[in-house]
Write a protein that holds these residues in place. Structure first.
Motif, PDB file in Angstrom:
ATOM      1  N   HIS A 180      47.614  59.883   7.898  1.00  0.00           N
ATOM      2  CA  HIS A 180      47.417  60.198   6.483  1.00  0.00           C
ATOM      3  C   HIS A 180      48.436  61.245   6.038  1.00  0.00           C
ATOM      4  CE1 HIS A 180      43.497  58.188   6.318  1.00  0.00           C
ATOM      5  NE2 HIS A 180      43.210  58.771   7.462  1.00  0.00           N
ATOM      6  N   GLY A 181      49.329  60.848   5.104  1.00  0.00           N
ATOM      7  CA  GLY A 181      50.129  61.845   4.397  1.00  0.00           C
ATOM      8  C   GLY A 181      49.318  62.329   3.197  1.00  0.00           C
ATOM      9  N   GLU A 182      49.823  63.351   2.505  1.00  0.00           N
ATOM     10  CA  GLU A 182      49.064  63.911   1.376  1.00  0.00           C
ATOM     11  C   GLU A 182      48.841  62.912   0.245  1.00  0.00           C
ATOM     12  OE1 GLU A 182      50.842  67.361   3.540  1.00  0.00           O
ATOM     13  OE2 GLU A 182      51.609  65.424   2.858  1.00  0.00           O
ATOM     14  N   ASP A 183      49.674  61.875   0.192  1.00  0.00           N
ATOM     15  CA  ASP A 183      49.526  60.880  -0.887  1.00  0.00           C
ATOM     16  C   ASP A 183      48.738  59.654  -0.436  1.00  0.00           C
ATOM     17  OD1 ASP A 183      51.001  62.466  -2.620  1.00  0.00           O
ATOM     18  OD2 ASP A 183      52.909  61.669  -1.846  1.00  0.00           O
ATOM     19  N   ALA A 184      48.165  59.708   0.762  1.00  0.00           N
ATOM     20  CA  ALA A 184      47.371  58.572   1.262  1.00  0.00           C
ATOM     21  C   ALA A 184      46.151  58.363   0.372  1.00  0.00           C
ATOM     22  CB  ALA A 184      46.943  58.834   2.705  1.00  0.00           C
ATOM     23  N   GLU A 185      45.585  57.157   0.487  1.00  0.00           N
ATOM     24  CA  GLU A 185      44.440  56.796  -0.362  1.00  0.00           C
ATOM     25  C   GLU A 185      43.255  57.737  -0.113  1.00  0.00           C
ATOM     26  OE1 GLU A 185      41.364  53.076  -1.082  1.00  0.00           O
ATOM     27  OE2 GLU A 185      42.985  52.845   0.388  1.00  0.00           O
ATOM     28  N   ILE A 186      42.618  58.113  -1.218  1.00  0.00           N
ATOM     29  CA  ILE A 186      41.435  58.987  -1.155  1.00  0.00           C
ATOM     30  C   ILE A 186      40.196  58.098  -1.106  1.00  0.00           C
ATOM     31  CG2 ILE A 186      40.086  60.659  -2.505  1.00  0.00           C
ATOM     32  CD1 ILE A 186      42.638  61.807  -1.234  1.00  0.00           C
ATOM     33  N   GLY A 187      39.226  58.448  -0.281  1.00  0.00           N
ATOM     34  CA  GLY A 187      38.001  57.645  -0.203  1.00  0.00           C
ATOM     35  C   GLY A 187      37.044  58.213   0.827  1.00  0.00           C
TER      36      GLY A 187
END
Length: 320
Positions: free
Chosen positions: A137-144
């Protein structure tokens, strides 16, 4: 960027991560370190030799009036907000308490920061805000988020963004992966393995197939302080991951702890330790922290576990 002439407040500063941050600040010669804590998990003695150098207020983070009064009295320049209900089974058991502490508590601290016109604010969040994925997970990875803890922390991130927009205060969010090390204040897997292994016999543990990114507590403390310094240096809004960028499963942990102790550890599955929501992999990409903070986790898993073996839990913490 120096902060040595400033008042630095750590909420949850007697806790596991908080005490590491406070000790680091005192070691670095920061003369005006402050702690806000309710002593429900962390105790002042967790600060060891740093305690005499710290000003503290004992406050329940859920009591907005008390928090604001304490912050007016302390009048901090920089705030690192770590006070939270973190142990996921405890959050699942009492979702309202989780939200009161992690969301209501964050809002109370942010209101206090606005009132005293803090110059920089760091909010500790979690990798649990990310949607499950086997990739890093980078900081722009999907949130969920998949549990109430992750949801509570995502909400606190959103409150921090709103605070930054409304006040223009430099604000940072640090998403912590699985922090470990000496003096744990929650009954997580690593202290549970160590304490059970010390007693001898078969270990009773939950799901050991899940892979987690274990990052040493002192490295995390350095990352949080670096984030605060960067915000004081002029960055307005920063969000970064703090992890070790390597995922290890529970079997790997048990086997390394066994090697360090010089014993063969046998494991039995304990259904009571299984979690309703358990993502298979949680792995960090910390390129954001490397580029913006010049930070990376320097402690190997083995060295960190050796340190944890010397003092797995804080005084009075049971890992049963």
């Amino acid at each position: 960027q120096g902060m040595s002439d400033e008042r630095l407040l750590v909420t949850g500063g007697f806790g596991f991560v908080g005490s590491a941050v406070v000790k680091r600040l005192v070691e670095q010669g920061e003369a005006r370190v402050q702690v806000l804590d309710d002593c429900s998990l962390g105790m002042p003695e967790n600060l060891g030799d740093a305690l005499p150098f710290v000003t503290s207020a004992i406050v329940d983070i859920r009591d907005q009036a008390e928090v604001r009064a304490a912050m007016r009295e302390l009048s901090p320049d920089v705030v690192i907000h770590l006070a939270a209900l973190h142990f996921i089974p405890a959050c699942d058991e009492d979702p309202k308490r989780c939200l009161d502490i992690n969301v209501g508590g964050t809002q109370a601290v942010l209101d206090g920061c606005a009132e005293v016109e803090a110059k920089a604010v760091v909010i500790a969040s979690t990798a649990a805000v990310y949607a499950p994925d086997t990739a890093a997970h980078g900081e722009d990875a999907e949130i969920g988020p998949t549990d109430v803890y992750g949801l509570s922390k995502l909400f606190s991130e959103r409150l921090a963004e709103l605070f930054h927009r409304n006040t223009s205060t430099p604000t940072g969010v640090a998403r912590l992966f699985n922090v470990f090390g000496p003096g744990e204040t929650n009954p997580h897997l690593i202290p549970a393995v160590i304490r059970q292994a010390e007693r001898g016999g078969e270990l009773r543990l939950g799901n050991l197939t899940t892979k987690r990114d274990y990052v040493f507590v002192d490295d995390v403390a350095d990352g949080l302080i670096a984030l605060a310094r960067q915000l004081r240096g002029g960055d307005g809004w920063l969000r970064c991951n703090l992890g070790r960028e390597e995922a290890v499963d529970g079997h790997g942990l048990v086997s390394t702890i066994g090697e360090l102790m010089g014993v063969e550890l046998a494991v039995a599955n304990d259904p009571r330790r299984m979690r309703r929501s358990d993502r298979p992999v949680l792995l960090s990409d910390c390129s954001g922290a490397r580029s913006s903070l010049q930070w990376r986790a320097g402690t190997t898993l083995r060295d960190g576990l050796a340190a944890a073996l010397r003092r797995p839990t804080a005084t009075g913490v049971s890992v049963e």
